[in-house]
Design an enzyme around this catalytic site. Structure first.
Site, PDB file in Angstrom:
ATOM      1  CB  CYS A  26      -0.880  -0.167   0.988  1.00 60.81           C
ATOM      2  SG  CYS A  26      -0.521  -0.661   2.615  1.00 60.81           S
ATOM      3  NE  ARG A  49       2.040  -9.360   4.943  1.00 57.54           N
ATOM      4  CZ  ARG A  49       0.834  -9.325   4.706  1.00 57.54           C
ATOM      5  NH1 ARG A  49       0.036 -10.275   5.666  1.00 57.54           N
ATOM      6  NH2 ARG A  49       0.296  -8.520   4.097  1.00 57.54           N
ATOM      7  CD  GLN A  85      -1.243  -9.277  -0.194  1.00 57.61           C
ATOM      8  OE1 GLN A  85      -2.470  -9.244   0.183  1.00 57.61           O
ATOM      9  NE2 GLN A  85      -0.213  -8.474   0.092  1.00 57.61           N
ATOM     10  CG  ASP A 101      -2.275  -5.724  -2.623  1.00 56.04           C
ATOM     11  OD1 ASP A 101      -3.575  -5.332  -2.381  1.00 56.04           O
ATOM     12  OD2 ASP A 101      -1.183  -5.437  -2.101  1.00 56.04           O
ATOM     13  CG  HIS A 125      -3.349  -0.405  -2.871  1.00 58.03           C
ATOM     14  ND1 HIS A 125      -2.363  -1.164  -3.359  1.00 58.03           N
ATOM     15  CD2 HIS A 125      -3.648  -0.608  -1.677  1.00 58.03           C
ATOM     16  CE1 HIS A 125      -1.912  -2.018  -2.407  1.00 58.03           C
ATOM     17  NE2 HIS A 125      -2.859  -1.536  -1.047  1.00 58.03           N
ATOM     18  CE  LYS A 182      -9.465  -7.572   8.471  1.00 61.50           C
ATOM     19  NZ  LYS A 182      -8.442  -8.155   8.532  1.00 61.50           N
ATOM     20  CG  HIS A 195      -5.469  -1.116   1.672  1.00 54.96           C
ATOM     21  ND1 HIS A 195      -4.080  -0.905   1.707  1.00 54.96           N
ATOM     22  CD2 HIS A 195      -6.123   0.223   2.495  1.00 54.96           C
ATOM     23  CE1 HIS A 195      -4.017   0.505   2.535  1.00 54.96           C
ATOM     24  NE2 HIS A 195      -5.014   0.884   2.702  1.00 54.96           N
TER      25      HIS A 195
END
Length: 584
Positions: free
Chosen positions: A274, A303, A321, A323, A325, A405, A453
Site C-alpha cells: 500500500c 513477512r 498477492q 493486490d 489499491h 474491512k 485496499h
C-alpha cells in the site's frame, strides 16, 4: 440459545472433563486454558518432567472421560473473590497468573464438576449427561507457548473433536480422511509442483508443473483486472524506515517485517504494497477527474511469520498477492466497493466457488485515527454492502489498524471455509498525518482521497493450495499444467506423436509427448495418477494415416474415449480453455 452456541457450550464443558481426566491419570500436571474452537476444543497442559502424554495415551484419556460423563455430575458455578481464587488455585501457577492479571475487586467465576474446579467464565451445560460420550475424540497433540510468548514455557496442547451427535463426528472424521488424501503438500510432491526447503522456511521453490498453474492463475487475474479498469504497477521490494514510519507500519507491524541496513540507514523488505501505491499516486498532482484510480500490483511481499505457524504453501513468509489499491473520493467508496464485489463473484465462480460468506470487521483496539473518521469509514463500507446486495456478519474489533474491512470466505468441496478476498476502507494512510496524498477537487482546493485496499485471491500461493485440495490435483482443463498427453502405441509412431504435440503447442495447448521406453499402459497409468492430465491421446497407425487422435477423457460424460481429427481436437480443447466455473 442458538444451536452453535449450545454446541460451543458442550465443547467447552467437554474440555473441562478432559482436563479432569488428564489430572486423574497424570497427577502433578499443571493446567492452563481450554477453550472451545471450531469442531471441538483444546486444553494446554504442563506435565511433570518425568511424564509425557502421547497419542498412545488417547484411548486411556477418552475412557476416563466417558467414566466421568457417566457419573452424571452437575456443573456448579460459583462467584469468588480474587483472594479466594488465589487460594483455590494455589498449586496451579498458570491459573494464578491469570488471576493476578485481574483487578483486585474483580468477581471471579469457577465451575466445578465431580470435585474438579476450573477458573472459567462459562457457560457450561448443567450436567455431564448432556455431553454425548460417543461424540468426542482426542485428535492430536501440538506444542504451544504459554500466552503465545516464545520466551515463556512450552506447553502440551491436546486437541479434541466434539459434536452434538455421534454421526456428526463420523461425518467429520470422513471429511478429515478425504482432506488427508487431498493435502496440498502430499499432492505437491506427487505431482512435482513445488518443494519446501527446511533450510529456508516459508519460501517456496516452484517446479515447472506448479509454476505453470501459478502463472496461469496470474495471467487470468491480470486479464480480469485490466478489463475492470485497473492499471498495473510495480513498486520496490525494499523501502526506507522513514516511509514505514509515516505509513504507521513501523509502529504497528514492525515485528512481522524483515529489517536490513545500508549506509547507516534502516530499510524493510515490504510486507505489503500500500505505501508504494500511494507514492505512485503522489508522483504528480492529481485531479478529481483522475479518480477513481485503480492500481493493481502482483506485489511480492515478505513477512516474518513464526516458523511454528508455517504450513506448506498455505502459510508462508514469501508470497505474491493479487493486490490493488483504489484511490477515490469518499463519495465513490460505495460504488467502488460494489464494483469490486461484482468482480470478486465472477472470479470465484470461474474457479468453481459460488457459495460466499461476508464478514464485516470493525475498529480494533490497536488503531490509528480518531473515532469520527472510523465511523465514517465503517458507514461507507456498510452502505457499499447494501448497494452490492450483500448481507454480512459483524466481526467486532477485527479490522486492520488503519480501517474497517470486508472479508470474503468461500467453501471448498469438503465444506471447509477459506478466507481469501478482502477490501478495506482506509481514511488514514492518505491523510496529512500519514503519507499526505492529495488531489485537486472541483472546488479547486486540495483534498485527501480514500484508499481502498483490496484482494480477491489474497496470497496466490495460498489460493493455489486451496485449489490443489479442492480439485484433489485434478484441475479443470484451463488450469491443468499438462492439458494433453500424447502417447504412441509403440516407438514406431514417435514421430507422429511429436507432430501431434507440436501442433497442440502451436495452438497454446499445454502438451507433452511421452516417448520413453516404458510400455503404453505404464505410461497412461503414470500420466493418470501423477499428472491427472485431462486428455490422453493415443496414436498409432490408424491415427497417423487419418491425421487423427484417439482421445481418452479423464472427465467422462458417458464416453471414455473417441477418435477425432487432430484439427477438431484442437478446437475442442480451445473451447474448454474458454470455459470457466466447471470441473472439466
Amino acid at each position: 440459545m442458538a444451536v452453535d452456541e449450545k454446541l460451543q457450550t458442550i465443547r467447552h464443558s467437554c474440555a473441562h472433563v478432559m482436563a479432569e481426566a488428564v489430572l486423574n491419570l497424570f497427577p502433578g500436571t499443571k493446567i492452563a486454558i481450554g477453550p472451545a474452537i471450531d469442531n471441538g476444543f483444546y486444553y494446554d497442559f504442563d506435565f511433570p518432567t518425568d511424564t509425557k502424554l502421547t497419542e498412545t495415551d488417547f484411548a486411556a484419556v477418552e475412557k476416563e472421560m466417558r467414566k466421568i460423563i457417566a457419573g452424571n455430575h452437575d456443573f456448579t458455578r460459583k462467584e469468588v473473590s480474587k483472594e479466594e481464587a488465589l487460594k483455590i488455585f494455589a498449586d496451579q501457577q498458570y491459573k494464578i497468573e491469570l488471576i493476578n492479571d485481574l483487578p483486585d475487586d474483580a468477581i471471579i467465576t469457577t465451575y466445578e464438576q465431580d470435585g474438579y474446579i476450573d477458573l472459567c467464565r462459562g457457560p457450561h451445560v448443567s450436567n455431564t449427561k448432556e455431553i454425548n460420550a460417543q461424540s468426542f475424540k482426542l485428535h492430536k497433540i501440538a506444542g504451544a507457548y504459554w500466552r503465545g510468548d516464545s520466551n515463556r514455557p512450552m506447553l502440551t496442547r491436546v486437541y479434541a473433536l466434539c459434536f452434538a451427535k455421534p454421526n456428526d463426528l463420523k461425518d467429520y472424521l470422513k471429511m478429515l480422511e478425504e482432506a488427508e488424501k487431498r493435502d496440498h503438500r502430499k499432492l505437491g510432491t506427487e505431482m512435482d509442483l513445488f518443494h519446501l526447503d527446511p533450510e529456508d522456511p516459508g519460501q517456496i521453490f516452484w517446479h515447472p508443473n506448479g509454476w505453470t498453474i501459478y502463472t496461469t492463475i496470474q495471467d487470468y487475474m491480470r486479464q480480469m483486472v485490466r478489463r475492470d479498469g485497473y492499471l498495473e504497477v510495480n513498486t520496490p521490494a525494499i523501502m526506507p524506515r522513514s516511509l514505514w514510519e509515516r505509513s504507521g507500519h513501523w509502529g504497528h507491524y514492525q515485528k512481522n517485517m524483515f529489517i536490513t541496513e545500508s549506509e547507516k540507514r534502516l530499510f524493510a523488505i515490504k510486507p505489503m504494497n500500500c505505501p508504494g501505491a500511494l507514492e505512485i499516486f503522489k508522483s504528480r498532482q492529481r485531479s478529481y477527474k483522475d479518480l477513481p484510480l485503480r492500481l493493481a500490483e502482483f506485489g511480492h511481499d515478505v513477512r516474518n511469520e513464526p516458523s511454528g505457524t508455517l504450513h506448506g504453501i498455505m502459510r508462508v513468509r514469501g508470497f505474491v498477492q493479487d493486490d490493488a489499491h483504489i484511490i477515490c473520493t469518499e463519495e465513490q467508496v460505495a460504488s467502488e466497493v460494489a464494483k469490486f464485489c461484482k468482480l470478486l463473484k465472477k472470479v470465484y465462480h470461474d474457479f468453481g466457488f459460488d457459495d460466499l460468506v461476508v464478514k464485516f470487521s470493525t475498529m480494533p483496539e490497536d488503531h490509528v485515527g480518531d473515532l469520527e473518521t472510523w465511523e465514517r469509514a465503517e458507514k461507507a463500507l456498510a452502505d457499499a454492502c447494501h448497494e452490492a446486495g450483500l448481507e454480512y456478519e459483524i466481526q467486532p474489533g477485527e479490522g486492520a489498524f488503519y480501517g474497517p474491512k470486508l472479508e470474503f470466505k468461500l467453501y471448498d468441496c469438503l465444506g471447509r471455509e477459506w478466507q481469501c478476498g478482502t477490501i478495506q476502507a482506509d481514511f488514514q494512510l492518505p491523510s496529512a498525518e500519514r503519507l499526505d496524498a492529495t488531489y485537486i477537487g472541483s472546488d479547486n482546493q486540495k483534498h485527501h482521497p480514500v484508499m481502498l485496499h483490496r484482494a480477491i485471491l489474497g496470497s496466490i500461493e495460498r489460493f493455489l493450495g486451496i485449489l490443489i485440495e479442492n480439485f484433489a490435483g485434478a484441475f479443470p482443463t484451463w488450469l491443468a499444467f499438462e492439458q494433453v498427453a500424447v502417447v504412441p502405441v509403440s516407438s514406431e509412431f514417435d514421430d507422429y506423436a511429436k507432430y501431434v504435440c507440436e501442433t497442440l503447442l502451436q495452438s497454446d495447448i499445454r502438451a507433452n509427448a511421452y516417448l520413453d521406453d516404458s510400455n503404453m499402459k505404464a505410461k497412461i497409468k503414470q500420466i493418470s495418477q501423477e499428472h491427472k492430465t485431462p486428455y490422453i491421446l493415443v496414436v498409432g497407425q490408424k491415427e497417423k494415416d487419418e491425421n487423427s487422435v484417439c482421445v481418452r477423457y479423464r472427465f467422462s460424460s458417458g464416453k471414455q474415449q473417441e477418435t477425432m481429427k487432430l484439427d477438431d481436437f484442437v478446437k475442442y480443447v480451445e473451447t474448454k480453455n474458454q470455459e470457466k466455473g466447471t470441473t472439466i
